[in-house]
Design a protein around this motif. Structure first.
Motif, mmCIF file in Angstrom:
data_model
loop_
_atom_site.group_PDB
_atom_site.id
_atom_site.type_symbol
_atom_site.label_atom_id
_atom_site.label_comp_id
_atom_site.label_asym_id
_atom_site.label_seq_id
_atom_site.Cartn_x
_atom_site.Cartn_y
_atom_site.Cartn_z
ATOM 1 N N ASN A 44 -54.099 -51.642 -6.204
ATOM 2 C CA ASN A 44 -52.965 -51.062 -5.891
ATOM 3 C C ASN A 44 -52.421 -50.473 -7.148
ATOM 4 O O ASN A 44 -51.295 -50.157 -7.514
ATOM 5 C CB ASN A 44 -51.848 -52.170 -5.645
ATOM 6 C CG ASN A 44 -52.293 -52.794 -4.306
ATOM 7 O OD1 ASN A 44 -52.496 -52.177 -3.143
ATOM 8 N ND2 ASN A 44 -52.027 -54.274 -4.130
ATOM 9 N N GLY A 45 -53.277 -49.733 -7.930
ATOM 10 C CA GLY A 45 -53.007 -48.755 -8.810
ATOM 11 C C GLY A 45 -52.765 -49.789 -10.258
ATOM 12 O O GLY A 45 -52.490 -48.996 -11.339
ATOM 13 N N THR A 46 -53.030 -50.908 -10.228
ATOM 14 C CA THR A 46 -52.726 -51.738 -11.594
ATOM 15 C C THR A 46 -53.937 -51.827 -12.338
ATOM 16 O O THR A 46 -53.629 -52.052 -13.633
ATOM 17 C CB THR A 46 -52.535 -53.358 -11.072
ATOM 18 O OG1 THR A 46 -53.743 -53.770 -10.439
ATOM 19 C CG2 THR A 46 -51.298 -53.351 -10.209
ATOM 20 N N LYS A 47 -55.213 -51.273 -12.045
ATOM 21 C CA LYS A 47 -56.398 -51.166 -12.752
ATOM 22 C C LYS A 47 -56.756 -49.815 -12.683
ATOM 23 O O LYS A 47 -56.877 -49.302 -11.795
ATOM 24 C CB LYS A 47 -57.390 -52.339 -12.474
ATOM 25 C CG LYS A 47 -56.871 -53.666 -12.832
ATOM 26 C CD LYS A 47 -57.768 -54.887 -12.376
ATOM 27 C CE LYS A 47 -57.454 -56.119 -12.841
ATOM 28 N NZ LYS A 47 -58.449 -57.033 -12.240
ATOM 29 N N ILE A 48 -57.803 -49.591 -13.829
ATOM 30 C CA ILE A 48 -58.456 -48.073 -13.861
ATOM 31 C C ILE A 48 -59.624 -48.464 -14.449
ATOM 32 O O ILE A 48 -59.584 -48.950 -15.505
ATOM 33 C CB ILE A 48 -57.640 -47.167 -14.670
ATOM 34 C CG1 ILE A 48 -56.192 -47.136 -14.152
ATOM 35 C CG2 ILE A 48 -58.406 -45.780 -14.610
ATOM 36 C CD1 ILE A 48 -55.433 -46.421 -15.185
ATOM 37 N N SER A 49 -60.630 -47.829 -13.894
ATOM 38 C CA SER A 49 -61.947 -48.046 -14.561
ATOM 39 C C SER A 49 -62.465 -46.280 -14.727
ATOM 40 O O SER A 49 -62.090 -45.389 -14.119
ATOM 41 C CB SER A 49 -62.942 -48.245 -13.553
ATOM 42 O OG SER A 49 -63.210 -47.547 -12.266
ATOM 43 N N ALA A 50 -63.172 -46.413 -16.099
ATOM 44 C CA ALA A 50 -63.432 -45.097 -16.496
ATOM 45 C C ALA A 50 -64.793 -45.368 -17.370
ATOM 46 O O ALA A 50 -64.984 -46.317 -17.940
ATOM 47 C CB ALA A 50 -62.600 -44.372 -17.118
ATOM 48 N N VAL A 51 -65.494 -44.478 -17.630
ATOM 49 C CA VAL A 51 -66.433 -44.293 -18.566
ATOM 50 C C VAL A 51 -66.044 -43.250 -19.684
ATOM 51 O O VAL A 51 -65.060 -42.068 -19.456
ATOM 52 C CB VAL A 51 -67.954 -43.971 -18.353
ATOM 53 C CG1 VAL A 51 -68.563 -45.163 -17.352
ATOM 54 C CG2 VAL A 51 -67.900 -42.384 -17.704
ATOM 55 N N ASN A 52 -66.607 -43.204 -20.981
ATOM 56 C CA ASN A 52 -66.179 -42.647 -22.094
ATOM 57 C C ASN A 52 -67.240 -41.949 -22.850
ATOM 58 O O ASN A 52 -67.748 -42.308 -24.017
ATOM 59 C CB ASN A 52 -65.118 -43.355 -23.080
ATOM 60 C CG ASN A 52 -64.528 -42.730 -24.121
ATOM 61 O OD1 ASN A 52 -64.000 -43.008 -25.068
ATOM 62 N ND2 ASN A 52 -64.536 -41.213 -24.035
ATOM 63 N N PRO A 53 -67.985 -40.770 -22.294
ATOM 64 C CA PRO A 53 -69.177 -40.254 -22.894
ATOM 65 C C PRO A 53 -68.596 -39.530 -24.120
ATOM 66 O O PRO A 53 -67.513 -38.929 -24.129
ATOM 67 C CB PRO A 53 -69.524 -39.173 -21.826
ATOM 68 C CG PRO A 53 -68.345 -39.160 -20.896
ATOM 69 C CD PRO A 53 -67.501 -40.162 -20.949
ATOM 70 N N LYS A 54 -69.376 -39.388 -25.287
ATOM 71 C CA LYS A 54 -69.299 -38.911 -26.523
ATOM 72 C C LYS A 54 -70.304 -37.656 -26.504
ATOM 73 O O LYS A 54 -71.707 -38.138 -26.588
ATOM 74 C CB LYS A 54 -69.432 -40.003 -27.424
ATOM 75 C CG LYS A 54 -68.033 -40.740 -27.390
ATOM 76 C CD LYS A 54 -67.987 -41.699 -28.410
ATOM 77 C CE LYS A 54 -67.220 -42.938 -28.414
ATOM 78 N NZ LYS A 54 -67.107 -43.855 -29.542
ATOM 79 N N THR A 55 -69.931 -36.589 -26.805
ATOM 80 C CA THR A 55 -70.784 -35.760 -27.326
ATOM 81 C C THR A 55 -70.392 -34.887 -28.626
ATOM 82 O O THR A 55 -69.314 -34.777 -29.037
ATOM 83 C CB THR A 55 -70.483 -34.345 -26.393
ATOM 84 O OG1 THR A 55 -70.974 -34.727 -24.810
ATOM 85 C CG2 THR A 55 -71.785 -33.280 -26.615
ATOM 86 N N TYR A 56 -71.573 -34.556 -29.461
ATOM 87 C CA TYR A 56 -71.366 -33.957 -30.669
ATOM 88 C C TYR A 56 -72.144 -32.790 -30.920
ATOM 89 O O TYR A 56 -73.265 -32.564 -30.622
ATOM 90 C CB TYR A 56 -72.017 -35.260 -31.590
ATOM 91 C CG TYR A 56 -71.428 -36.540 -31.812
ATOM 92 C CD1 TYR A 56 -70.270 -37.008 -32.350
ATOM 93 C CD2 TYR A 56 -72.091 -37.576 -30.938
ATOM 94 C CE1 TYR A 56 -69.750 -38.439 -31.896
ATOM 95 C CE2 TYR A 56 -71.543 -39.050 -30.651
ATOM 96 C CZ TYR A 56 -70.570 -39.203 -31.620
ATOM 97 O OH TYR A 56 -69.921 -40.545 -31.364
#
Length: 426
Positions: A44-56
């Motif tokens: 119900n919108g209380t949680k969010i999943s995501a990944v955080n890729p890093k590029t250099y």
């Protein structure tokens, strides 16, 4: 992201037990891109999943030197890893490991380009071990397989139920706790990922954040008020006790691995989360660490301005407007029975490289934020404005009421103005 390397200038003398002399080389600067991707809202919108890729991406204009050309002489981390992995094995296994290192021509110190040290090079000994132990990569690099990749899925709270939970991590890589440390409190995943915090921050708060680079959670306390491009901010800094030894901070006992094997202040043994490589993290130049580690290496010059980690956060919005994460990678070196490679080297926490990962809000974003703050300032001051209006109307009401009850006399026509006090008697 700025990388600074320590080049060893007296390797033969170090093998004879003398003090290492190092010279700092760098910075080698990279532009870091770190968007949130695969964002999914659930519960119900209380949680969010995501990944955080890093590029250099390398920034030659902000660098001193060419990472593909500049050479660094430093400790042979793969060789030290092999020796540490087999030090408690049978005599036969130790002999086999020694023959492997000798056959590969491994020595205590190696020379590679900055690019190879960062992004990886094929190591003979690791390549031999890899088919037997697949978890050990055939290539070694301090940031091996960390460009254009992510460090796992995060699950954050959205803050819908409680504004103080905005961006707070509740799971990482499917787990709600770490598994490297020896106490439940040290294995906790606390706070945000350090890129955003809840709004309405106060100076007496303790801000928690989790860093996968450090393999642990830590906290920061208010240090001072600053201004960044016209934006007011509170500077929060991890205090010295975050990395203090157990004598100064008993809560850090869980970071002693194996249990009871505690290092001095300012150090963190992360070998358990770095494929058992003898990696020890510290602030750059052993800033705020025990003086012993500074004097053990000729070339250490710790100072607050260059080596302190800090977060400048706008307290109204919780937005990070400037920050610097500064961390040094060291190797634990010593003589290990059965191996000749270390020679007569002293037991040392040997610095290899440190990084300065820094960010500052750009001009366009700062103007947007300042416009929000102007509106926010009005909103925040509405209660005071209402109070002021109430006071004015209250005074008017009192005056009108008093005059209606004859407490203030009306001046009769033709009478002179009385400038003295008026006393009424009943």
């Amino acid at each position: 992201m700025q990388f600074y390397f320590f080049n060893v200038t007296n390797p033969m003398e170090v093998l004879d037990g003398e003090t290492p002399v190092v010279e700092e080389k760098g910075p080698y600067t990279y532009r870091e891109y770190r968007p949130k991707e695969d964002v999914t809202f659930f519960d119900n919108g209380t949680k969010i999943s995501a990944v955080n890729p890093k590029t250099y991406i390398f920034e030659p204009g902000k660098s001193i030197g060419d990472p593909h050309v500049d050479l660094i002489r430093t400790v042979n981390i793969p060789a030290m890893t092999v020796m540490e992995l087999t030090k408690y094995s049978s005599a036969k296994r130790i002999d086999e490991a020694g023959l492997l290192l000798a056959g590969c021509g491994e020595e205590m110190f190696v020379t590679h380009t900055v690019h190879e040290m960062l992004w990886g090079y094929r190591d003979c000994a690791l390549a031999f071990i890899h088919p037997l132990v697949p978890s050990i990569d055939a290539n070694f690099g301090l940031f091996n397989k960390m460009n254009a990749t992510n460090d796992g899925e995060y699950v954050f709270l959205s803050g819908v139920d409680n504004y103080k939970d905005v961006s707070r991590i509740v799971k990482w890589r499917g787990l709600d706790a770490l598994q490297w440390w020896t106490s439940g409190s040290c294995n906790m995943i606390n706070g945000t990922d350090g890129t955003y915090f809840h709004p309405l921050i106060s100076k007496d708060e303790t801000l928690y954040l989790f860093s996968s680079d450090l393999c642990r959670s830590l906290y920061a306390l208010y240090e001072s008020s600053v201004t960044v491009k016209g934006i007011p901010a509170y500077r929060f800094v991890p205090p010295a006790e975050v990395f203090a030894n157990v004598t100064e901070n008993p809560d850090n006992a869980g970071f002693c691995v194996p249990a009871g094997n505690c290092l001095g202040s300012g150090l963190l043994n992360v070998s358990k989360c770095k494929q058992d490589a003898p990696i020890i993290l510290s602030p750059p130049h052993f800033y705020q660490a025990d003086k012993k580690f500074v004097t053990d290496i000729d070339g250490m010059h710790p100072n607050k301005e260059d080596h302190e980690t800090f977060l400048d956060i706008n307290p109204l919005t919780g937005i990070l407007v400037r920050a610097a994460k500064r961390m040094q990678v060291n190797v634990y070196v010593r003589q290990i029975p059965g191996f000749s490679i270390p020679g007569n080297i002293k037991t040392l926490v040997f610095p290899v490289m440190y990084l300065n990962e820094n960010v500052e809000i750009d001009e366009e974003s700062s103007e947007k934020l300042k416009s929000i703050l102007r509106v926010g300032s009005v909103v925040v001051n509405i209660p005071f404005m209402i109070m002021a209006v109430g006071i004015v109307f209250g005074i008017i009401f009192i005056v009108v009421t008093c005059r209606g009850h004859g407490l203030y006399p009306r001046k009769e026509e033709g009478t002179p103005e009385d400038t003295g006090p008026l006393i009424r008697t009943s």
